[in-house]
Motif scaffolding. Structure first.
Motif, PDB file in Angstrom:
ATOM      1  N   SER A  10       0.823  -1.191   0.000  1.00 19.13           N
ATOM      2  CA  SER A  10       0.000   0.000   0.000  1.00 19.13           C
ATOM      3  C   SER A  10       0.867   1.255   0.000  1.00 19.13           C
ATOM      4  O   SER A  10       1.976   1.262   0.507  1.00 19.13           O
ATOM      5  N   ASP A  11       0.347   2.327  -0.604  1.00 22.38           N
ATOM      6  CA  ASP A  11       1.093   3.571  -0.676  1.00 22.38           C
ATOM      7  C   ASP A  11       1.177   4.213   0.702  1.00 22.38           C
ATOM      8  O   ASP A  11       0.252   4.155   1.505  1.00 22.38           O
ATOM      9  N   LEU A  12       2.300   4.872   0.958  1.00 21.66           N
ATOM     10  CA  LEU A  12       2.527   5.581   2.209  1.00 21.66           C
ATOM     11  C   LEU A  12       2.315   7.065   1.968  1.00 21.66           C
ATOM     12  O   LEU A  12       2.910   7.641   1.058  1.00 21.66           O
ATOM     13  N   GLN A  13       1.447   7.696   2.753  1.00 22.61           N
ATOM     14  CA  GLN A  13       1.276   9.135   2.647  1.00 22.61           C
ATOM     15  C   GLN A  13       2.319   9.815   3.500  1.00 22.61           C
ATOM     16  O   GLN A  13       2.326   9.687   4.722  1.00 22.61           O
ATOM     17  N   LEU A  14       3.199  10.547   2.837  1.00 23.76           N
ATOM     18  CA  LEU A  14       4.262  11.235   3.555  1.00 23.76           C
ATOM     19  C   LEU A  14       3.706  12.449   4.291  1.00 23.76           C
ATOM     20  O   LEU A  14       2.964  13.259   3.723  1.00 23.76           O
ATOM     21  N   ARG A  15       4.087  12.557   5.540  1.00 23.31           N
ATOM     22  CA  ARG A  15       3.796  13.756   6.329  1.00 23.31           C
ATOM     23  C   ARG A  15       5.077  14.163   7.049  1.00 23.31           C
ATOM     24  O   ARG A  15       5.103  14.388   8.249  1.00 23.31           O
ATOM     25  N   ARG A  16       6.146  14.286   6.273  1.00 21.92           N
ATOM     26  CA  ARG A  16       7.436  14.668   6.839  1.00 21.92           C
ATOM     27  C   ARG A  16       7.403  16.104   7.343  1.00 21.92           C
ATOM     28  O   ARG A  16       8.008  16.440   8.361  1.00 21.92           O
ATOM     29  N   THR A  17       6.703  16.966   6.588  1.00 18.63           N
ATOM     30  CA  THR A  17       6.708  18.393   6.878  1.00 18.63           C
ATOM     31  C   THR A  17       5.288  18.939   6.846  1.00 18.63           C
ATOM     32  O   THR A  17       4.599  18.865   5.826  1.00 18.63           O
ATOM     33  N   LEU A  18       4.852  19.484   7.986  1.00 20.11           N
ATOM     34  CA  LEU A  18       3.573  20.191   8.081  1.00 20.11           C
ATOM     35  C   LEU A  18       3.900  21.635   8.459  1.00 20.11           C
ATOM     36  O   LEU A  18       4.317  21.910   9.582  1.00 20.11           O
ATOM     37  N   LEU A  19       3.733  22.533   7.500  1.00 23.21           N
ATOM     38  CA  LEU A  19       4.153  23.925   7.652  1.00 23.21           C
ATOM     39  C   LEU A  19       3.013  24.781   8.183  1.00 23.21           C
ATOM     40  O   LEU A  19       1.930  24.832   7.590  1.00 23.21           O
ATOM     41  N   PRO A  62      15.251   7.927   2.912  1.00 23.84           N
ATOM     42  CA  PRO A  62      16.167   6.795   3.148  1.00 23.84           C
ATOM     43  C   PRO A  62      17.487   7.003   2.407  1.00 23.84           C
ATOM     44  O   PRO A  62      17.501   7.487   1.271  1.00 23.84           O
ATOM     45  N   LYS A  63      18.561   6.645   3.059  1.00 27.90           N
ATOM     46  CA  LYS A  63      19.871   6.745   2.422  1.00 27.90           C
ATOM     47  C   LYS A  63      20.059   5.585   1.444  1.00 27.90           C
ATOM     48  O   LYS A  63      19.446   4.533   1.578  1.00 27.90           O
ATOM     49  N   ARG A  64      20.937   5.802   0.474  1.00 32.33           N
ATOM     50  CA  ARG A  64      21.153   4.787  -0.562  1.00 32.33           C
ATOM     51  C   ARG A  64      21.553   3.453   0.037  1.00 32.33           C
ATOM     52  O   ARG A  64      21.089   2.389  -0.408  1.00 32.33           O
ATOM     53  N   GLU A  65      22.400   3.480   1.067  1.00 32.93           N
ATOM     54  CA  GLU A  65      22.840   2.218   1.661  1.00 32.93           C
ATOM     55  C   GLU A  65      21.687   1.508   2.379  1.00 32.93           C
ATOM     56  O   GLU A  65      21.639   0.276   2.415  1.00 32.93           O
ATOM     57  N   GLU A  66      20.740   2.284   2.949  1.00 37.36           N
ATOM     58  CA  GLU A  66      19.567   1.686   3.582  1.00 37.36           C
ATOM     59  C   GLU A  66      18.696   0.986   2.549  1.00 37.36           C
ATOM     60  O   GLU A  66      18.183  -0.117   2.777  1.00 37.36           O
ATOM     61  N   VAL A  73      11.487   0.647   4.824  1.00 40.78           N
ATOM     62  CA  VAL A  73      12.461   1.468   4.099  1.00 40.78           C
ATOM     63  C   VAL A  73      12.068   1.581   2.625  1.00 40.78           C
ATOM     64  O   VAL A  73      12.082   2.671   2.037  1.00 40.78           O
ATOM     65  N   LEU A  74      11.690   0.445   2.019  1.00 44.80           N
ATOM     66  CA  LEU A  74      11.349   0.463   0.603  1.00 44.80           C
ATOM     67  C   LEU A  74      10.054   1.229   0.339  1.00 44.80           C
ATOM     68  O   LEU A  74       9.913   1.932  -0.661  1.00 44.80           O
ATOM     69  N   LYS A  75       9.122   1.102   1.273  1.00 38.30           N
ATOM     70  CA  LYS A  75       7.862   1.843   1.144  1.00 38.30           C
ATOM     71  C   LYS A  75       8.131   3.346   1.214  1.00 38.30           C
ATOM     72  O   LYS A  75       7.574   4.131   0.438  1.00 38.30           O
ATOM     73  N   THR A  76       8.992   3.745   2.133  1.00 36.77           N
ATOM     74  CA  THR A  76       9.342   5.151   2.255  1.00 36.77           C
ATOM     75  C   THR A  76      10.124   5.626   1.036  1.00 36.77           C
ATOM     76  O   THR A  76       9.895   6.727   0.527  1.00 36.77           O
ATOM     77  N   ALA A  77      11.038   4.784   0.559  1.00 42.15           N
ATOM     78  CA  ALA A  77      11.823   5.138  -0.629  1.00 42.15           C
ATOM     79  C   ALA A  77      10.922   5.324  -1.845  1.00 42.15           C
ATOM     80  O   ALA A  77      11.126   6.232  -2.656  1.00 42.15           O
ATOM     81  N   ARG A  78       9.916   4.487  -1.958  1.00 43.57           N
ATOM     82  CA  ARG A  78       8.992   4.632  -3.085  1.00 43.57           C
ATOM     83  C   ARG A  78       8.208   5.926  -2.976  1.00 43.57           C
ATOM     84  O   ARG A  78       7.979   6.615  -3.968  1.00 43.57           O
ATOM     85  N   ALA A  79       7.780   6.274  -1.756  1.00 46.31           N
ATOM     86  CA  ALA A  79       7.050   7.531  -1.563  1.00 46.31           C
ATOM     87  C   ALA A  79       7.922   8.734  -1.911  1.00 46.31           C
ATOM     88  O   ALA A  79       7.413   9.773  -2.330  1.00 46.31           O
TER      89      ALA A  79
END
Length: 306
Positions: free
Chosen positions: A2-11, A239-243, A283-289
């Motif tokens: 399932s898709d992850l809705q990013l909420r990294r930043t709420l301004l 996510p970092k490339r190594e992650e 990690v992969l779900k976040t990377a895809r988002a």
């Protein structure tokens, strides 16, 4: 997967500042919180809600999540805020001073009444309770679970430290227990956790350190007070490339384990089992988002086929 809705930043955007409201479409944050509470002087409360309503009416094609921070429900402005802005269909309400599950439940009931009046789907408006006091921290588990509308818990460090009559520091030791309680409550309820603002907009390294800390603790995003803070927070949460590379190796290893008829396998001398795979999938779900990968993975990777 399932898709992850990013909420990294709420301004935060003050509801009484037309120039800031007009810039909302170009801000590169995941969401905005249009503020009718602390950012708006008492003398401008009525004018601000009218301004916000007019802005939202002219912004139907939205490219980010829109939340409104209303005034507390027990104030003389809270319900009027709802009455003014809900017809313009924001995504949800950031509820300040969410000290008890009862206040969240009251908002839930009010939102249902407004949805019925507007003739829209019941449950459309989401709730982001703001945990801003010792009572809120203590009740955070009940708050997280009290309504299906609650999609995350937000932590308000400035009001929290004020309620404890202590100073907020940049090192943040005084916030550790409250932050972990908020994260535990959110994770137990299966929802996201949004950290407090970092008020010093000139200290980008301090912002980076704090964001790295709250990411390690388990927060999924951060409230911001200035658009210049967006890029730093996004960099930390990506996510970092190594992650990503390690997560891909984990998925490949567990798929081989399934072919061998086992649920565990060794990778680089370390055991790979279901908890390790779950972290890799996250990690992969976040990377895809973040548009860093485009592969599809589902829970069959963890549990195998029936």
């Amino acid at each position: 997967m399932s898709d992850l809705q990013l909420r990294r930043t709420l301004l935060y955007v003050p509801g009484n500042m037309p120039s800031m409201l007009q810039n909302i479409p170009i801000f590169q944050c995941d969401g905005v919180i249009i503020d009718l509470e602390d950012a708006v002087p008492l003398s401008e409360k009525d004018a601000a809600r009218i301004l916000v309503r007019r802005f939202l009416d002219t912004y139907p094609q939205r490219n980010k999540e829109i939340l409104i921070r209303i005034n507390p429900l027990d104030s003389k402005w809270g319900i009027e805020d709802l009455r003014a802005v809900l017809p313009a269909l924001p995504d949800g309400i950031r509820l300040p001073k969410a000290d008890t599950p009862e206040i969240v439940e009251r908002l839930d009931t009010l939102l249902t009444e407004f949805e019925e009046e507007l003739g829209i789907e019941i449950g459309r408006f989401k709730i982001l309770p703001s945990i801003e006091s010792a009572a809120g921290v203590i009740n955070s588990i009940k708050i997280a679970r009290c309504s299906q509308r609650v999609f995350a818990l937000a932590f308000g460090a400035e009001d929290y430290t004020a309620s404890l009559e202590i100073e907020r520091t940049k090192t943040g030791e005084e916030l550790f227990h409250a932050r972990t309680r908020v994260i535990w409550a959110a994770r137990a309820a299966g929802i996201q956790a949004i950290d407090s603002i970092f008020a010093d907009v000139g200290d980008m390294e301090g912002l980076r350190r704090e964001t790295e800390l709250i990411k390690r603790l388990g927060f999924t995003g951060k409230s911001l007070v200035n658009p210049r803070q967006i890029e730093v927070v996004h960099e930390v949460f990506a996510p970092k490339r190594e992650e990503i590379d390690y997560a891909l190796q984990v998925v490949e290893a567990i798929q081989k384990a399934r072919e061998m008829g086992t649920g565990v396998i060794s990778l680089g001398g370390k055991m790979v089992d279901a908890p390790v795979v779950k972290r890799a999938l996250r990690v992969l779900k976040t990377a895809r988002a973040h548009n860093l990968i485009d592969m599809e993975i589902d829970d069959e990777v963890i549990y195998g086929q029936e």
